[in-house]
Design an enzyme around this catalytic site. Structure first.
Site, PDB file in Angstrom:
ATOM      1  N   THR A  55       1.694   3.758   1.751  1.00 43.77           N
ATOM      2  CA  THR A  55       2.252   4.239   3.057  1.00 43.77           C
ATOM      3  C   THR A  55       3.296   3.230   3.648  1.00 43.77           C
ATOM      4  O   THR A  55       3.942   3.404   4.611  1.00 43.77           O
ATOM      5  CB  THR A  55       1.318   4.738   3.997  1.00 43.77           C
ATOM      6  N   LYS A  56       3.053   1.904   2.731  1.00 40.86           N
ATOM      7  CA  LYS A  56       4.295   0.869   3.758  1.00 40.86           C
ATOM      8  C   LYS A  56       5.488   0.977   3.055  1.00 40.86           C
ATOM      9  O   LYS A  56       5.872   1.867   2.283  1.00 40.86           O
ATOM     10  CB  LYS A  56       3.465  -0.511   3.216  1.00 40.86           C
ATOM     11  N   ASN A  57       6.113   0.216   3.702  1.00 36.13           N
ATOM     12  CA  ASN A  57       7.630   0.344   3.618  1.00 36.13           C
ATOM     13  C   ASN A  57       8.320   0.165   2.131  1.00 36.13           C
ATOM     14  O   ASN A  57       9.216   0.683   1.867  1.00 36.13           O
ATOM     15  CB  ASN A  57       8.660  -0.780   4.580  1.00 36.13           C
ATOM     16  N   TYR A 107       0.839  -1.134  -0.088  1.00 35.54           N
ATOM     17  CA  TYR A 107      -0.064   0.115   0.016  1.00 35.54           C
ATOM     18  C   TYR A 107       0.829   1.439  -0.091  1.00 35.54           C
ATOM     19  O   TYR A 107       2.007   1.358   0.479  1.00 35.54           O
ATOM     20  CB  TYR A 107      -0.745  -0.070   0.990  1.00 35.54           C
TER      21      TYR A 107
END
Ligand SMILES: *Cc1c(COP(=O)(O)O)cnc(C)c1O
Length: 408
Positions: free
Chosen positions: A187-189, A185
């Site tokens: 915002t994920k790393n 997604y």
């Protein structure tokens, strides 16, 4: 109030490599699942050391095909964390099973003792969530799984880059989980805008999940429009439409190559936060563990509320006014009205989850954040604390003069 530009909670790190690969995909004429997705799967599988990796269009899809692929359904109970995103619980409901919510420990990760208390004759699986990228106590979870013949599906939405006892989650040399679900997604790393990956070391489960993720149609039908593709396919069950496109995988290929650098940058910033916040008695830094490498998806500050005259919500509002974007992970599952029928089971309480929720703030943390940004966030926290310090500290608690709070 501040000269420092607004610091968002998150900003993705995308470079020319990602842009060029997306353009190349657009020019190639092959947009959806194809060569780029297959490369991304192979690269991710090699990175984790898992036997298989299946690219899907979200972590939610990854969790869903894992549970469905394991044959978990009506009448079964699945234990997961009360402190997670709704998607973890929704997928349990989607397969027709009953979610059972366990409490967390002080680190925000599911507490194995709480899992044990909730195991019944109907329990079929455990979904541990590696909260903020901090690895769960998998040894304790595997012990329970073995004793009670339970499946383990890891929600690793925050944990691309997390290590447990020195290996990546899902590594075939060490992992005893049935499947591990990752999120890409925005915002994920590691991001593909939207996307996910499910790894497994079980070849049969991999085949079932692969079929489920593409309408339930027989394997390798993805390339039926290629030069060497066959037009014939057969539907074997009512599957889902969960495949990841080449357009998204093009981004993922390059994000994965940068993941180690991203993780190192996050760890450096997190260490600086912890060092600077150590001077403010009214807050507690985000915990780390010796169990393995934290992927530092989140830096979760804890407020010592008894030392402050404002609550968490007001604290976040003041941070926003000082140009710092924050978030809260998560609103506990039992607090959402929709989940009440599953949460309201006799004798089930989540004291740690509820207490943690009242005092947590996820601070800005992303690879291209600067150390000046971190200093500004901590200085803002110090300023808010200085303005709202409770003067009469409840008995038994020493009053402390805070260094960072008073520093200019
Ligand atoms: C983001 C997230 C998910 C869902 O990921 P998607 O890729 O958006 O489906 C699941 N679990 C947790 C803990 C998450 O933070």
């Amino acid at each position: 109030m501040s000269q420092h530009p607004f610091i968002p909670f998150h900003r993705p790190s995308l470079g020319e490599e990602e842009i060029q690969e997306v353009v190349d995909t657009l020019r190639s004429g092959w947009l959806t699942t194809g060569p780029k997705t297959h490369q991304f799967e192979a690269d991710f599988q090699a990175y984790c050391g898992s036997r298989h990796a299946l690219a899907v269009n979200s972590c939610t899809a990854a969790l869903h095909v894992a549970l469905a692929g394991l044959g978990i359904g009506p009448g079964d109970e699945v234990i997961t964390s009360a402190l997670t995103f709704c998607a973890t619980v929704n997928t349990i409901i989607h397969v027709g099973a009953t979610p059972v919510l366990a409490d967390v420990g002080p680190d925000g990760n599911i507490d194995p003792r709480s899992i044990e208390q909730r195991i019944t004759g109907r329990t079929r699986a455990i979904i541990p969530v590696h909260y903020g990228g901090l690895p769960c106590d998998m040894d304790a979870i595997y012990r329970l799984a073995q004793q009670h013949n339970l499946r383990v599906v890891e929600d690793a939405a925050h944990a691309a880059g997390t290590h447990y006892h020195g290996s990546h989650l899902g590594d075939q040399k060490t992992s005893r989980s049935d499947a591990v679900a990752f999120s890409f997604y925005a915002t994920k790393n590691l991001t593909t805008a939207e996307g996910g990956m499910v790894t497994t070391n079980d070849t049969q489960l991999n085949e079932v999940m692969r079929r489920l993720a593409l309408h339930g149609i027989s394997k390798d039908a993805w390339n039926r429009y290629a030069a060497n593709g066959k037009w014939f396919y057969s539907v074997e069950e009512a599957g889902f439409k969960y495949n990841l496109s080449d357009l998204q995988s093009a981004i993922g290929i390059h994000q994965l190559r940068k993941l180690e650098d991203f993780t190192a940058a996050r760890a450096r910033l997190a260490r600086l936060y912890t060092e600077l916040l150590g001077g403010i008695a009214e807050v507690k830094p985000s915990p780390d563990t010796a169990r393995g490498r934290n992927a530092w998806h989140l830096y979760v500050l804890r407020l010592n509320l008894e030392m402050l005259t404002i609550d968490r919500d007001a604290f976040i509002e003041e941070l926003r006014q000082r140009g710092v974007g924050c978030s809260v992970h998560f609103i506990p599952i039992p607090m959402h009205p929709f989940f009440r029928p599953w949460a309201d089971r006799p004798g089930q309480r989540w004291p740690n989850t509820m207490a943690l929720y009242r005092r947590i703030i996820s601070l800005p943390l992303f690879p291209h954040m600067t150390t000046a940004d971190v200093r500004h966030v901590v200085k803002s926290i110090g300023g808010i604390v200085a303005a709202h310090r409770r003067l009469s500290v409840p008995r038994g608690r020493p009053t402390q003069v805070t260094r960072a709070a008073t520093a200019s």
